[in-house]
Each structure stands twice: as structure tokens, then as C-alpha cells.
Design a protein around this motif. Structure first.
Motif, short mmCIF file in Angstrom:
data_model
loop_
_atom_site.label_atom_id
_atom_site.label_comp_id
_atom_site.label_asym_id
_atom_site.label_seq_id
_atom_site.Cartn_x
_atom_site.Cartn_y
_atom_site.Cartn_z
N MET A 108 42.92 47.57 34.80
CA MET A 108 43.21 46.15 34.80
C MET A 108 42.95 45.61 33.40
O MET A 108 41.93 45.91 32.80
CB MET A 108 42.33 45.42 35.82
CG MET A 108 42.78 44.01 36.09
SD MET A 108 42.08 43.40 37.62
CE MET A 108 43.06 44.32 38.81
N GLU A 109 43.88 44.84 32.93
CA GLU A 109 43.69 44.24 31.61
C GLU A 109 43.40 42.76 31.75
O GLU A 109 43.99 42.08 32.58
CB GLU A 109 44.92 44.47 30.73
CG GLU A 109 46.22 44.01 31.34
CD GLU A 109 47.43 44.37 30.51
OE1 GLU A 109 48.04 43.46 29.97
OE2 GLU A 109 47.74 45.57 30.42
N GLY A 110 42.43 42.29 31.00
CA GLY A 110 42.14 40.87 30.93
C GLY A 110 41.61 40.22 32.18
O GLY A 110 42.17 39.25 32.67
N ILE A 111 40.50 40.72 32.70
CA ILE A 111 39.89 40.12 33.88
C ILE A 111 39.14 38.85 33.45
O ILE A 111 38.31 38.90 32.55
CB ILE A 111 38.92 41.10 34.57
CG1 ILE A 111 39.64 42.39 34.96
CG2 ILE A 111 38.27 40.45 35.78
CD1 ILE A 111 38.71 43.49 35.44
N ALA A 112 39.44 37.75 34.11
CA ALA A 112 38.78 36.48 33.79
C ALA A 112 37.30 36.55 34.14
O ALA A 112 36.92 37.18 35.14
CB ALA A 112 39.44 35.34 34.56
N PRO A 113 36.45 35.93 33.35
CA PRO A 113 34.99 36.01 33.54
C PRO A 113 34.52 35.56 34.93
O PRO A 113 33.55 36.11 35.45
CB PRO A 113 34.42 35.10 32.46
CG PRO A 113 35.50 34.92 31.45
CD PRO A 113 36.79 35.15 32.16
N GLN A 114 35.18 34.59 35.54
CA GLN A 114 34.72 34.09 36.84
C GLN A 114 34.81 35.13 37.95
O GLN A 114 34.17 34.98 39.00
CB GLN A 114 35.47 32.81 37.26
CG GLN A 114 36.93 32.99 37.59
CD GLN A 114 37.85 32.68 36.44
OE1 GLN A 114 37.49 32.82 35.28
NE2 GLN A 114 39.07 32.25 36.75
N PHE A 115 35.56 36.21 37.74
CA PHE A 115 35.68 37.25 38.76
C PHE A 115 34.58 38.30 38.69
O PHE A 115 34.45 39.12 39.59
CB PHE A 115 37.05 37.93 38.70
CG PHE A 115 38.20 36.99 38.92
CD1 PHE A 115 38.20 36.07 39.96
CD2 PHE A 115 39.30 37.00 38.08
CE1 PHE A 115 39.25 35.20 40.17
CE2 PHE A 115 40.36 36.14 38.28
CZ PHE A 115 40.34 35.24 39.33
N PHE A 116 33.78 38.28 37.65
CA PHE A 116 32.77 39.32 37.48
C PHE A 116 31.59 39.21 38.45
O PHE A 116 30.65 39.97 38.36
CB PHE A 116 32.31 39.42 36.03
CG PHE A 116 33.24 40.27 35.22
CD1 PHE A 116 33.11 41.65 35.20
CD2 PHE A 116 34.29 39.70 34.52
CE1 PHE A 116 33.98 42.44 34.49
CE2 PHE A 116 35.18 40.47 33.80
CZ PHE A 116 35.02 41.85 33.79
N LEU A 117 31.68 38.31 39.40
CA LEU A 117 30.67 38.26 40.47
C LEU A 117 30.91 39.39 41.47
O LEU A 117 30.04 39.68 42.29
CB LEU A 117 30.70 36.91 41.17
CG LEU A 117 32.04 36.48 41.78
CD1 LEU A 117 32.14 36.83 43.25
CD2 LEU A 117 32.23 35.00 41.57
#
Length: 187
Positions: A55-64
Motif C-alpha cells: 500500500m502506498e501513502g497510508i494516511a496517518p489517521q488509519f494507523f490506529l
């Protein structure tokens, strides 16, 4: 049930599994990739399998979500997959750099909910009535084998693609699934 059996059968027989979604991943794309990763990790011996989630470019809010730290942005990690699973990706050109490796894989499955899906994989599981790819995955999984990590990822994808249950794609089954996921401990 037929689709669940096919998905599970192919996962069982695969040694090197590649998983990817569309470019510029949204909540359903990230959630579905993470849910499938966790489901495989929780229910299959990883001594016999290698799972690569690109996956490229995962938004920070998903890192939960648990498991995202195992994802890679190195597309070459997808080489030599005997099974490639495409999630939330309506057409092959939406894979970006991963398209080359998808086409080289020995076998392929796509799981999606977009009515515009072009059915480009060897096995296509598309439910245009579902609110999200995460809803389709929930129906493919054995509900008793869904861990909290998997449930969190499924819930995130459903919440994202339904606009927190406000969009017209929210149906009774969507709410039932959300309730089941909440009972598994989703906060």
C-alpha cells in the motif's frame, strides 16, 4: 458460502500471498487490506505462508489499526506471489505500480463492492449491494474467527464508506454487521 469456501481454499493452498488495494487508499481500502491480513494471520499458520500487503501513502489517521506496521510501500515485495488478492479496486489500472505483479501472479482473486468493477481477476467476488468491501469480507469470513484486530479494520472500512452510516448505501445488513463487530469489542 461458495465464495467463502473458494477464498479460504485458495488462501490455504497458497504459499506466498500478495494483497493490495487501489492507489490513494481510503478507509475501506486500508480497512479491507488490514482485515484480510489479520484474518489470515490469526487463522492460518504463517510458518507455511508469507503475506505481503502493498500500500502506498497510508494516511496517518488509519494507523490506529493493528497490522499496518507490517505493510510495505516497496512494490517489488509483491514479486513471485502464487496468489494475489485485490481489495476495493474496481479496475486493474487503479493498482498503480502493483498492476505488473498482479498480472504475473499464478492465481488472483478480487473482492469488491463497486458496481463498476471490471472483473479482471481469475476469481471475482463482487457484491454491488454491499456498503463497502469490508462488508463483503465480513460475509466471506467465519464470524467466529474474527479477532478484535480484524473487527476494528472491518468496522473502519464500513464506517468510512457509509459516511458514518449516513449514506444511502447503509442498509439493514450493514447495521447488523456493525452491531456484531461492536459486540466483538470495537470501540
Amino acid at each position: 458460502m461458495k465464495h467463502m469456501n473458494e477464498l479460504i481454499r485458495q488462501i490455504q493452498s497458497a504459499k506466498r500471498i500478495g494483497i493490495a488495494g487501489h492507489i490513494r487508499p481510503d478507509g475501506d481500502c486500508v480497512g479491507s487490506c488490514c482485515a484480510l491480513y489479520n484474518y489470515i494471520k490469526d487463522n492460518f499458520s504463517l510458518d507455511e505462508k508469507k503475506i505481503v500487503v502493498y500500500m502506498e501513502g497510508i494516511a496517518p489517521q488509519f494507523f490506529l489499526l493493528e497490522g499496518l506496521s507490517e505493510f510495505t510501500s516497496d512494490v517489488t515485495a509483491l514479486q513471485d506471489c502464487d496468489l494475489f488478492i485485490a481489495l476495493d479496486c474496481a479496475s486493474i489500472d487503479r493498482f498503480g505500480k502493483a498492476e505488473e505483479y498482479f498480472l504475473k501472479a499464478d492465481n488472483s482473486i478480487l473482492v469488491d463492492h463497486h458496481i463498476s468493477n471490471t472483473a479482471y481477476a481469475k476469481t471475482c467476488i463482487v457484491d454491488a449491494d454491499a456498503s463497502a468491501t469490508c462488508e463483503v469480507l465480513f460475509e466471506l469470513f467465519d464470524e467466529t474467527k474474527i479477532s478484535l484486530a480484524c473487527a476494528n479494520a472491518l468496522y473502519l472500512g464500513i464506517v468510512h464508506d457509509t459516511g458514518v452510516f449516513k449514506h444511502s448505501n447503509t442498509k439493514r445488513r450493514t447495521m447488523e454487521i456493525a452491531g456484531i463487530l461492536l459486540e466483538k469489542g470495537v470501540s
